[in-house]
Design a protein around this motif. Structure first.
Motif, PDB file in Angstrom:
ATOM      1  N   ARG A  43       0.952  -1.275  -0.021  1.00 43.90           N
ATOM      2  CA  ARG A  43       0.179   0.059  -0.117  1.00 43.90           C
ATOM      3  C   ARG A  43       0.831   1.316   0.210  1.00 43.90           C
ATOM      4  O   ARG A  43       0.424   2.432  -0.175  1.00 43.90           O
ATOM      5  CB  ARG A  43      -0.939  -0.152   1.254  1.00 43.90           C
ATOM      6  N   TRP A  44       2.060   0.989   0.293  1.00 42.28           N
ATOM      7  CA  TRP A  44       2.984   2.255   0.373  1.00 42.28           C
ATOM      8  C   TRP A  44       3.868   2.455  -1.054  1.00 42.28           C
ATOM      9  O   TRP A  44       4.852   2.934  -1.017  1.00 42.28           O
ATOM     10  CB  TRP A  44       3.834   2.159   1.396  1.00 42.28           C
ATOM     11  N   THR A  65       3.111  -6.120   8.280  1.00 38.88           N
ATOM     12  CA  THR A  65       1.702  -6.131   8.364  1.00 38.88           C
ATOM     13  C   THR A  65       0.793  -5.019   7.923  1.00 38.88           C
ATOM     14  O   THR A  65       0.225  -4.999   7.262  1.00 38.88           O
ATOM     15  CB  THR A  65       1.160  -6.578   9.876  1.00 38.88           C
ATOM     16  N   ILE A  66       1.442  -3.868   8.222  1.00 35.71           N
ATOM     17  CA  ILE A  66       0.850  -2.346   8.189  1.00 35.71           C
ATOM     18  C   ILE A  66       0.517  -2.062   6.814  1.00 35.71           C
ATOM     19  O   ILE A  66      -0.423  -1.641   6.226  1.00 35.71           O
ATOM     20  CB  ILE A  66       1.372  -1.532   8.749  1.00 35.71           C
ATOM     21  N   ALA A  67       1.702  -2.173   5.717  1.00 39.44           N
ATOM     22  CA  ALA A  67       1.284  -1.865   4.525  1.00 39.44           C
ATOM     23  C   ALA A  67       0.879  -2.840   3.365  1.00 39.44           C
ATOM     24  O   ALA A  67       0.952  -2.496   2.411  1.00 39.44           O
ATOM     25  CB  ALA A  67       2.587  -1.039   4.020  1.00 39.44           C
ATOM     26  N   ASN A  68       0.767  -3.926   3.951  1.00 35.03           N
ATOM     27  CA  ASN A  68       0.362  -5.223   3.222  1.00 35.03           C
ATOM     28  C   ASN A  68      -1.086  -4.509   2.466  1.00 35.03           C
ATOM     29  O   ASN A  68      -1.861  -3.851   3.147  1.00 35.03           O
ATOM     30  CB  ASN A  68       0.199  -6.530   3.880  1.00 35.03           C
ATOM     31  N   PRO A  69      -1.340  -5.101   1.309  1.00 33.49           N
ATOM     32  CA  PRO A  69      -2.462  -4.857   0.747  1.00 33.49           C
ATOM     33  C   PRO A  69      -3.667  -5.038   1.467  1.00 33.49           C
ATOM     34  O   PRO A  69      -4.667  -4.528   1.565  1.00 33.49           O
ATOM     35  CB  PRO A  69      -2.776  -5.308  -0.854  1.00 33.49           C
ATOM     36  N   ARG A  70      -3.589  -6.300   2.104  1.00 36.68           N
ATOM     37  CA  ARG A  70      -4.865  -6.701   2.929  1.00 36.68           C
ATOM     38  C   ARG A  70      -4.255  -6.850   4.337  1.00 36.68           C
ATOM     39  O   ARG A  70      -3.278  -7.787   4.496  1.00 36.68           O
ATOM     40  CB  ARG A  70      -5.405  -7.918   2.333  1.00 36.68           C
ATOM     41  N   ARG A  88      -7.603 -10.647  -3.207  1.00 38.41           N
ATOM     42  CA  ARG A  88      -8.606 -10.012  -3.013  1.00 38.41           C
ATOM     43  C   ARG A  88      -8.594  -8.425  -3.146  1.00 38.41           C
ATOM     44  O   ARG A  88      -9.216  -7.719  -3.714  1.00 38.41           O
ATOM     45  CB  ARG A  88      -9.296 -10.375  -1.963  1.00 38.41           C
ATOM     46  N   GLU A  89      -7.397  -7.803  -2.547  1.00 40.37           N
ATOM     47  CA  GLU A  89      -7.084  -6.248  -2.410  1.00 40.37           C
ATOM     48  C   GLU A  89      -6.169  -6.008  -3.719  1.00 40.37           C
ATOM     49  O   GLU A  89      -5.979  -4.856  -4.081  1.00 40.37           O
ATOM     50  CB  GLU A  89      -6.585  -5.969  -1.186  1.00 40.37           C
ATOM     51  N   ALA A  90      -5.188  -6.948  -4.355  1.00 38.91           N
ATOM     52  CA  ALA A  90      -4.249  -6.474  -5.116  1.00 38.91           C
ATOM     53  C   ALA A  90      -4.200  -7.444  -6.440  1.00 38.91           C
ATOM     54  O   ALA A  90      -3.244  -7.276  -7.043  1.00 38.91           O
ATOM     55  CB  ALA A  90      -2.968  -6.434  -4.362  1.00 38.91           C
ATOM     56  N   GLY A  91      -5.122  -7.834  -6.773  1.00 35.14           N
ATOM     57  CA  GLY A  91      -5.370  -8.920  -7.802  1.00 35.14           C
ATOM     58  C   GLY A  91      -4.580  -8.043  -9.108  1.00 35.14           C
ATOM     59  O   GLY A  91      -3.973  -8.646  -9.991  1.00 35.14           O
ATOM     60  N   ASP A  92      -5.148  -6.807  -9.323  1.00 39.63           N
ATOM     61  CA  ASP A  92      -4.782  -5.813 -10.295  1.00 39.63           C
ATOM     62  C   ASP A  92      -3.394  -5.722 -10.457  1.00 39.63           C
ATOM     63  O   ASP A  92      -2.903  -5.862 -11.504  1.00 39.63           O
ATOM     64  CB  ASP A  92      -5.610  -4.813 -10.453  1.00 39.63           C
ATOM     65  N   ARG A  93      -2.717  -5.689  -9.305  1.00 33.18           N
ATOM     66  CA  ARG A  93      -1.274  -5.335  -9.366  1.00 33.18           C
ATOM     67  C   ARG A  93      -0.508  -6.724  -9.642  1.00 33.18           C
ATOM     68  O   ARG A  93       0.336  -6.815 -10.279  1.00 33.18           O
ATOM     69  CB  ARG A  93      -0.753  -5.007  -7.874  1.00 33.18           C
ATOM     70  N   TYR A  94      -0.920  -7.673  -9.121  1.00 34.31           N
ATOM     71  CA  TYR A  94      -0.216  -9.285  -9.539  1.00 34.31           C
ATOM     72  C   TYR A  94      -0.537  -9.471 -10.902  1.00 34.31           C
ATOM     73  O   TYR A  94       0.239 -10.182 -11.897  1.00 34.31           O
ATOM     74  CB  TYR A  94      -0.983 -10.494  -8.773  1.00 34.31           C
ATOM     75  N   ILE A  95      -1.741  -8.903 -11.733  1.00 31.63           N
ATOM     76  CA  ILE A  95      -1.663  -9.069 -12.989  1.00 31.63           C
ATOM     77  C   ILE A  95      -0.953  -8.407 -13.842  1.00 31.63           C
ATOM     78  O   ILE A  95      -0.118  -8.943 -14.763  1.00 31.63           O
ATOM     79  CB  ILE A  95      -3.324  -8.629 -13.517  1.00 31.63           C
ATOM     80  N   GLU A  96      -0.663  -7.141 -13.171  1.00 30.64           N
ATOM     81  CA  GLU A  96       0.638  -6.511 -13.944  1.00 30.64           C
ATOM     82  C   GLU A  96       1.841  -7.012 -13.933  1.00 30.64           C
ATOM     83  O   GLU A  96       2.592  -7.146 -15.033  1.00 30.64           O
ATOM     84  CB  GLU A  96       0.604  -5.101 -13.312  1.00 30.64           C
ATOM     85  N   LEU A  97       2.229  -7.783 -12.564  1.00 32.27           N
ATOM     86  CA  LEU A  97       3.123  -8.397 -12.779  1.00 32.27           C
ATOM     87  C   LEU A  97       3.331  -9.586 -13.594  1.00 32.27           C
ATOM     88  O   LEU A  97       4.398 -10.032 -14.243  1.00 32.27           O
ATOM     89  CB  LEU A  97       3.571  -8.971 -11.070  1.00 32.27           C
ATOM     90  N   ALA A  98       2.424 -10.527 -13.687  1.00 28.79           N
ATOM     91  CA  ALA A  98       2.150 -11.482 -14.417  1.00 28.79           C
ATOM     92  C   ALA A  98       2.411 -11.020 -15.942  1.00 28.79           C
ATOM     93  O   ALA A  98       3.372 -11.711 -16.549  1.00 28.79           O
ATOM     94  CB  ALA A  98       0.992 -12.167 -14.496  1.00 28.79           C
TER      95      ALA A  98
END
Ligand SMILES: [Zn+2]
Lengths: 388, 137
Positions: free
Chosen positions: A202-203, A361-366, A290-300
């Motif tokens: 998230r950061w 923990t704090i800046a994890n997407p979920r 669930r929170e960062a699916g779009d980000r993992y798609i970009e990585l993929a």
């Protein structure tokens, strides 16, 4: 607002360590371990420094996963010697030790657990720092993180200060050639996790994104090659750069749950960092989808994975990571780490407590609740697909 | 729905009540010991600094009130920032730890300890976001 901190000078490619001949100063203090000494690397670095006219002293007692005691022992010697250069030569353990030692040398009034992003340290009054990594993983050479184990409390202290980012980083591919393949994998997977967690954090920001993507692309291509063949100089060299980029990426965003969970396992069971990360990496990604699916798609997509729809791309991406971990012989579950079910259950509460207290923990997407962590650990123990 | 004016004594009392209903906070902060002054610095229409006292203990809020000045209580932590940043924080537009690291708030006290309770910190903020708030400045 995002503040980006990077090393001021990065020297790369063949003969990079000869840069040391140009260093100006009086006394250099090398922080390293015995393996590095036995490989002849310390002699080499020492001779370059002497050629530059510096007096050299060596501390070669850095432990794997260094402890507070280890740091304090080294500080004593540094205070006596009064160097104007601190030189870390080794893996993440040596670099982290050197950073902590540097702080305590410059600031005898600061206690080790007071090193945090808000403490104004005012480093560089007495010395500057050079990091020369010999493994390709932690990225400590480019990060403002310091991980030191507190054996009394059985926890990994995640210390951080922008001021400890080294002044000079020397990435000499030659030092990577003698890494055994096991170490290549253990450290390479850490670099992968550093970059991935930095990318979904998230950061994250536009600069950390670029660093993370670059690192991930290199790792997908070169980690298996580097693992298979120690003479594959190109692969070893590229991985060395990827690790630094990944370090710069997560350090300018943040680690995530894989690191939070991995640090807890490492502290309680004394298992090398990279392996603990590997054991929880896939569950951590599945949990974040669930929170960062779009980000993992970009990585993929960055590593050339396509598909009919997002679901397919994500499925293929996770499968690719799984295959990568298998290919380099890394653990896929906590059980693979050699921890018995009984031992695991007995320590579960403490693992969860420690993970909750991690900066991962704090800046994890979920952001996991306690219950999430209990489940994450249980699923990761046997490698069950995350369904919550 | 009734809205609580921020800043006010009613708001901070509502906050205490809401926080003590928050299970996620309770478990994340179960070992936490340490009280806070939350201070809105002067400026941006705030004439004199506004001081809240919040006592957090083992996952519960033991006390929450406004104080006439920061001298009224000596606390383990002081978190201070301009009104606009408090507003953003309460509206969930600022990540508390990141905001502290970027100096949007000034923190006095053991930052290392805060960094070990980041989940609790985020729940503290989430709780504030749940209070129907009318910003009066
Ligand atoms: Zn790592």
């Amino acid at each position: 607002m995002w503040e980006i901190t990077l090393p001021r000078t990065i020297v790369i490619a063949d003969e990079a360590s000869e840069y040391l001949k140009l260093i100006e100063g009086r006394k250099a203090f090398i922080v390293t371990d015995r393996v590095i000494v036995s490989l002849g690397f310390v002699d080499k670095i020492k001779s370059y420094l002497e050629e530059a006219g510096l007096d050299v002293k060596i501390f070669d007692e850095v432990e794997a996963e260094p402890s507070v005691e280890n740091v304090l022992k080294c500080v004593e010697i540094v205070r006596e010697y009064q160097p104007d250069w601190i030189i870390a030569l080794g893996g993440g353990s040596s670099i982290d030790t050197a950073k902590a030692v540097w702080v305590l040398y410059e600031r005898p009034d600061v206690k080790i657990d007071e090193i945090n992003p808000l403490t104004k340290l005012g480093l560089r009054n007495k010395a500057k720092m050079i990091a020369i990594p010999t493994t390709s993983g932690s990225g400590s050479e480019a990060s403002w993180a310091i991980v030191i184990t507190d054996n009394k409390e059985k926890r990994k202290m995640e210390l951080a200060s922008r001021e400890v980012v080294p002044d000079i980083v020397i990435l000499d591919p030659e030092f990577t050639l003698s890494m055994p393949s096991r170490l290549v994998a253990d450290t390479g997977v850490d670099a992968l996790a550093n970059a991935m967690e930095g990318y979904v954090s998230r950061w994250r920001n536009d600069i950390s994104d670029v660093l993370a993507i670059a690192a991930i692309k290199i790792i997908f291509t070169y980690l298996p090659r580097s693992f298979r063949d120690s003479r594959d100089r190109e692969a070893r060299e590229k991985m060395h750069y990827a690790a630094m980029l990944a370090g710069a990426a997560f350090s300018n965003s943040q680690i995530g749950v894989a690191h939070a969970m991995g640090h807890a396992i490492g502290a309680l069971f004394k298992i090398p960092h990279g392996r603990t990360i590997s054991a929880v990496l896939i569950p951590s990604i599945e949990y974040n989808l669930r929170e960062a699916g779009d980000r993992y798609i970009e990585l993929a997509q960055a590593v050339g994975i396509g598909g009919e729809n997002y679901e397919e791309i994500l499925r293929k991406f996770i499968q690719r990571i799984r295959e990568l971990l298998i290919e380099v012989g890394e653990p896929l579950t906590i059980r693979d780490l050699g921890i018995s079910r009984e031992e695991f259950e007995k320590n579960l509460d403490e693992l969860v407590d420690k993970a909750m207290m991690s900066t991962g923990t704090i800046a994890n997407p979920r952001i996991p609740s306690r219950e999430d962590y209990v489940n994450l650990y249980r699923y990761a123990y046997e490698g069950r697909k995350i369904d919550f | 729905m009734e809205k609580y004016k921020f800043p006010s004594e009613e708001w901070i009392r509502a906050y205490k009540e809401e926080l003590n209903k928050n299970k996620a906070y309770e478990e994340a902060a179960k070992d936490w010991e340490g009280d806070f002054l939350f201070i809105i610095s002067p400026g941006e229409g705030v004439e004199k600094e506004i001081v809240f006292y919040v006592d957090l203990w083992h996952g519960k809020c033991r006390e929450a009130c406004m104080l006439p000045s920061r001298e009224a209580k000596k606390t383990a932590f002081v978190l201070e920032g301009p009104y606009s940043n408090w507003k953003k924080l309460i509206m969930g537009q600022l990540d508390p730890i990141h905001a502290i690291m970027m100096r949007k708030f000034k923190l006095e006290g053991d930052m290392g300890k805060i960094l070990r309770y980041t989940k609790a910190a985020s729940e503290l903020v989430k709780t504030a976001s749940r209070i129907p708030t009318e910003f009066t400045i």
